[in-house]
Design an enzyme around this catalytic site. Structure first.
Site, mmCIF file in Angstrom:
data_model
loop_
_atom_site.group_PDB
_atom_site.id
_atom_site.type_symbol
_atom_site.label_atom_id
_atom_site.label_comp_id
_atom_site.label_asym_id
_atom_site.label_seq_id
_atom_site.Cartn_x
_atom_site.Cartn_y
_atom_site.Cartn_z
ATOM 1 N N ASP A 201 0.863 -1.187 0.000
ATOM 2 C CA ASP A 201 0.000 0.000 0.000
ATOM 3 C C ASP A 201 0.897 1.234 0.000
ATOM 4 O OD1 ASP A 201 -2.297 1.715 0.257
ATOM 5 O OD2 ASP A 201 -3.329 0.063 1.267
ATOM 6 N N GLY A 227 4.267 1.571 -2.110
ATOM 7 C CA GLY A 227 4.256 2.000 -3.500
ATOM 8 C C GLY A 227 2.845 2.179 -4.001
ATOM 9 N N PHE A 229 0.005 0.974 -6.803
ATOM 10 C CA PHE A 229 -0.301 -0.121 -7.734
ATOM 11 C C PHE A 229 -0.476 0.363 -9.166
ATOM 12 C CE2 PHE A 229 -4.387 0.225 -5.115
ATOM 13 C CZ PHE A 229 -4.986 1.185 -5.914
ATOM 14 N N HIS A 247 -13.107 -1.763 -7.695
ATOM 15 C CA HIS A 247 -14.376 -1.023 -7.805
ATOM 16 C C HIS A 247 -14.193 0.484 -7.634
ATOM 17 C CE1 HIS A 247 -16.070 -0.479 -3.435
ATOM 18 N NE2 HIS A 247 -14.779 -0.226 -3.467
#
Length: 338
Positions: A201, A227, A229, A247
């Protein structure tokens, strides 16, 4: 007993005024009513003293909430917690208190501006606040912390109702992408004693995550990596978890995340997406309204099985199966890199 539905105007009135109930729940959450009732029933006057509120006004709200099962008024005019009201306790497993404060607090104005999203396809929250919800939480840390608590409450529900539906014992390394405080991955590792894990995360998130991992006694089996994504994902794990990540984003952004996931995965690695899967047809499903929350708040969306399959295919992954769970909000969407 008369089981007839009320006439259509009365039904519509119930739909229109649903936010009345929501706002009463929000008020009870903000005033910590469930916490005050944890040990014993109390009168509205006692609760008003504890919460610095007007007793007659508080009584009216508690009476209304008791009529829908959140609390219960006994013969001594004391209010008691119900199993439903228990979910508004701060430390209850799967607590919904922070979610109530988020939805009826920082999310509320965006929903009031929903027509903007419908007419333009753009994000109502951004239009109201002049920034994304993620930037807003950076600039309003109190609300940001509350939102993290709200997500932790949903993680509690996933741990209880979703994880038992999947066997994790074949994996040696598991990465939780956007794993937050690490509670989900720790629960998975507890079910898969052979495995090690990585919570991935943002830096400001995982700085706190290490403390929870240590507190739970998993420091030797679980580490953190910092980091975005959108830039990279830790490589060569056997399984990748994504709870309520995809989502939040539109298809183009999801493809960027999934392409990075594909690059990180080895042949045979599995991706487990924990999201709503919207059924076809008219049947009620909570994902259909969560989808509108994404429309108003982030520009993301909930997806059907076909939409997941298409998204995965475009990223070079294959949808293997969709596993229903005991939580109507979540399915386990399994994809594989061949």
């Amino acid at each position: 007993m008369n089981n007839q539905l009320p006439p259509p105007p009365a039904q519509m009135m119930q739909l229109i005024t649903g936010f009345w109930t929501s706002c009463c729940v929000y008020s009870a959450a903000k005033l910590n009513i469930a916490d005050h009732l944890k040990d014993k029933p109390q009168t509205a006057h006692q609760l008003a003293e504890a919460t610095h509120s007007d007793a007659p006004s508080l009584y009216r709200v508690l009476r209304a909430l008791s009529s829908v099962g959140v609390f219960k008024e006994n013969e001594d005019h004391q209010f008691e917690l119900t199993s439903l009201g228990n979910t508004l306790q701060t430390d209850a497993p799967g607590s919904m208190k922070a979610m109530a404060i988020a939805q009826l607090g920082d999310h509320y104005n965006a929903w009031g501006n929903l027509v903007y999203s419908i007419k333009t396809g753009h994000i109502a929250f951004d239009n109201i606040e002049g920034m994304s919800v993620w930037k807003y939480y950076e600039m309003h840390p109190e609300e940001g912390v509350n939102f993290i608590k709200a997500m932790s409450g949903l993680t509690g529900a996933v741990i209880q109702h979703v994880l038992p539906e999947y066997d994790f014992t074949s994996f040696n390394t598991i990465v939780d992408v956007g794993g937050g405080n690490g509670a989900l991955l720790v629960a998975v590792l507890d079910k898969a004693p052979q495995a090690k894990g990585i919570v991935f995360d943002e830096e400001y998130v995982v700085a706190e995550t290490k403390k929870l991992i240590a507190k739970k006694g998993f420091s030797s089996r679980c580490e953190t990596a910092a980091g975005s994504f959108f830039e990279f994902i830790p490589e060569n794990a056997d399984a990748y978890l994504m709870k309520m990540v995809l989502h939040d984003w539109n298809d183009e952004q999801c493809l960027q995340i999934l392409n990075n996931c594909n690059k990180a995965m080895k042949a045979g690695s599995k991706l487990l997406v924990l999201d709503s899967v919207i059924p076809e047809g008219n049947e009620p499903h909570p994902g259909k309204f969560m989808d509108i929350n994404m429309l108003a708040m982030t520009g993301g969306r909930e997806r059907t099985e076909k939409e997941f399959a298409s998204l995965f295919s475009n990223a070079g992954l294959k949808l293997a199966r969709v596993i229903p769970t005991h939580s109507p909000m979540f399915s386990i969407v399994e994809a594989i890199k061949e």
